[in-house]
Design an enzyme around this catalytic site. Structure first.
Site, short mmCIF file in Angstrom:
data_model
loop_
_atom_site.label_atom_id
_atom_site.label_comp_id
_atom_site.label_asym_id
_atom_site.label_seq_id
_atom_site.Cartn_x
_atom_site.Cartn_y
_atom_site.Cartn_z
N HIS A 235 36.13 39.48 43.29
CA HIS A 235 37.10 40.12 42.39
C HIS A 235 36.44 40.91 41.27
O HIS A 235 37.11 41.30 40.31
CB HIS A 235 38.08 39.08 41.82
CG HIS A 235 38.77 38.26 42.87
ND1 HIS A 235 39.80 38.76 43.65
CD2 HIS A 235 38.57 36.98 43.28
CE1 HIS A 235 40.20 37.83 44.49
NE2 HIS A 235 39.47 36.74 44.29
N ARG A 291 43.64 47.98 27.55
CA ARG A 291 42.38 48.39 26.93
C ARG A 291 41.76 49.51 27.75
O ARG A 291 42.29 49.91 28.79
CB ARG A 291 41.41 47.20 26.90
CG ARG A 291 41.17 46.59 28.29
CD ARG A 291 40.04 45.62 28.31
NE ARG A 291 39.99 44.83 29.53
CZ ARG A 291 39.50 45.25 30.69
NH1 ARG A 291 39.02 46.47 30.79
NH2 ARG A 291 39.48 44.46 31.74
#
Length: 449
Positions: A235, A291
């Site tokens: 991941h 972000r």
């Protein structure tokens, strides 16, 4: 406009923000731990403040020390970069309470999108397509088996407060589900102090597609196309490109419009990324990162925009310098993440760099804060650089990447550079025919790792 910005981060992203500040005529303040006293972002900033010892919890994650550094230096705003406190709602709120601007979204939006169940519910309410799954957290195995039966196996169990692949388990049948459910809860409790999990349909061959969005906080928002980040190990992304090789202009416009309108509705401010699994020309929301992303340079390359500069502008109350019609894709861009790791197990390898030579030439960008003689500390993430290339089309970008990798020299430590040399020999990479499972299967076949 701000006169002085404090950068609450380290490494290449801190240096990236320093450069943007310098171009805008804004003074920059670097904070650092004692382990980073000789770091490049400290050398390049106008001022620097030591905020603690090497452990992140006592330095880069120490909110009070960062706020004190703002007060000491007179910094009016804080850019958090990515990681550390960049998605910490309490930090954003604390800055606001002290009259300091957080260069990013509101604390409320960080909070909403930071909880994966709330984020999924919010996305659904905003008209963003989601993966079929449980309505909220799953408290016990009996509930889990009921959810799995309703959406069909295979399923994936995910930690509500998860990240980085921790607290995620796949189950192909009821027997596997019981073990996976208990393991996911245990991992989540250990990693995040929260054992709540939820369940989603596990897609067989999806790609990881993320849409870059940007808003001014006043109800105006745009999308800047997509990035394909499907090449992942556990991941963790290693190779990103834009535009995605599997996305048509019509699909791009459709999902981009959905995302931009959603951000307009909530009056989102600054940069954000809405992440999807993509399979059979359908998008399924998985999370939103409130972000700047590590891979933002590929978006900057194809659109010719400076996302950090834009973050600073809207945080200061100015309008975005572009509208949707201005954003036209130009060519293709690829980024590879250079980590201080030893293959094939990707074990971190901090140490002293004896020689560093960055590649150059047309369409080549190297974002890194390393230099000859720099000693990589063992306390932080192993990312030491990002090599970004841009070409008129994907084949040219791939050829440029191969050439640039051949010029890149980082001696004295192990890095992941050999991985990318090998990947560029693979037909599936050259054709763009890969999914989120491809890299791990390839690594298993090639290295048994």
């Amino acid at each position: 406009m701000f006169e002085k910005i404090l950068i609450a981060n380290r490494g290449e992203i801190a240096l990236r923000v320093v450069r943007a500040c310098r171009e805008m005529g804004i003074k920059s303040v670097a904070v650092h731990s004692t382990a980073d006293s000789d770091a490049m972002h400290v050398r390049m900033a106008d001022e620097s403040v030591c905020i603690g010892p090497p452990p992140s919890s006592e330095s880069y994650l120490f909110k009070a020390a960062i706020i004190s550094a703002c007060e000491i230096t007179g910094a009016q705003a804080v850019h958090p970069g990515y990681g550390f406190l960049s998605e910490n709602a309490a930090f954003a709120q604390a800055l606001e309470d002290h009259g300091i601007t957080f260069i990013g979204p509101s604390a409320e939006h960080i909070r909403i999108m930071g909880d994966k169940i709330t984020a999924k519910e919010t996305a659904k309410d905003l008209g963003i397509p989601v993966v079929p799954g449980s309505d909220g957290g799953v408290p016990d195995y009996e509930t889990a088996i009921g959810v799995a039966a309703s959406i069909g196996f295979p399923v994936i169990i995910k930690a509500t407060a998860g990240g980085g692949g921790r607290g995620m388990k796949v189950a192909k049948n009821a027997e596997e589900l019981e073990i996976a459910f208990r393991t996911a809860r245990s991992e989540s409790k250990a990693a995040f102090g929260n054992d709540e999990v939820y369940i989603e349909k596990y897609l067989q061959r999806p790609r990881h597609i993320e849409i870059q969005v940007f808003g001014d906080g006043k109800g105006r928002a745009v999308h800047l196309g997509e990035r394909d980040c499907s090449l992942q190990r556990r991941h963790q992304k290693v190779f990103e490109e834009a535009p995605g090789p599997s996305i048509s202009p019509a699909l791009r416009a459709e999902i981009g419009d959905v995302c931009a309108k959603a951000m307009q509705k909530i009056k989102y401010i600054g940069a954000g990324t809405i992440e999807f699994l993509y399979e059979d020309e359908k998008f399924y929301f998985i999370e939103m990162n409130t972000r700047l992303q590590v891979e933002h340079p590929v978006t900057e390359s194809i659109f010719g925009v400076d996302l950090v500069r834009e973050q600073i502008r809207v945080a200061a109350g100015l309008e975005m310098s572009f509208i949707q019609d201005d954003l036209v894709i130009n060519g293709h861009s690829i980024e590879v993440r250079i980590n201080a790791e030893k293959l094939p197990l990707f074990a971190p390898r901090p140490g002293k760099i004896t020689q560093f030579h960055a590649p150059g030439g047309l369409g080549v960008r190297m974002d890194s804060a390393i230099y000859d003689g720099y000693r990589i500390p063992p306390h932080y993430d192993s990312l030491i650089g990002k090599l970004i290339v841009h070409g008129r089309d994907r084949p040219e970008a791939l050829a440029r990447l191969k050439r640039a990798l051949g010029e890149l020299v980082i001696d004295g430590i192990d890095t992941t550079i050999p991985l990318f040399h090998a990947l560029l020999e693979e037909p599936e990479i050259l054709s763009g025919d890969y999914n989120i499972h491809w890299l791990e299967k390839w690594l298993l076949t090639k290295f048994g790792a």
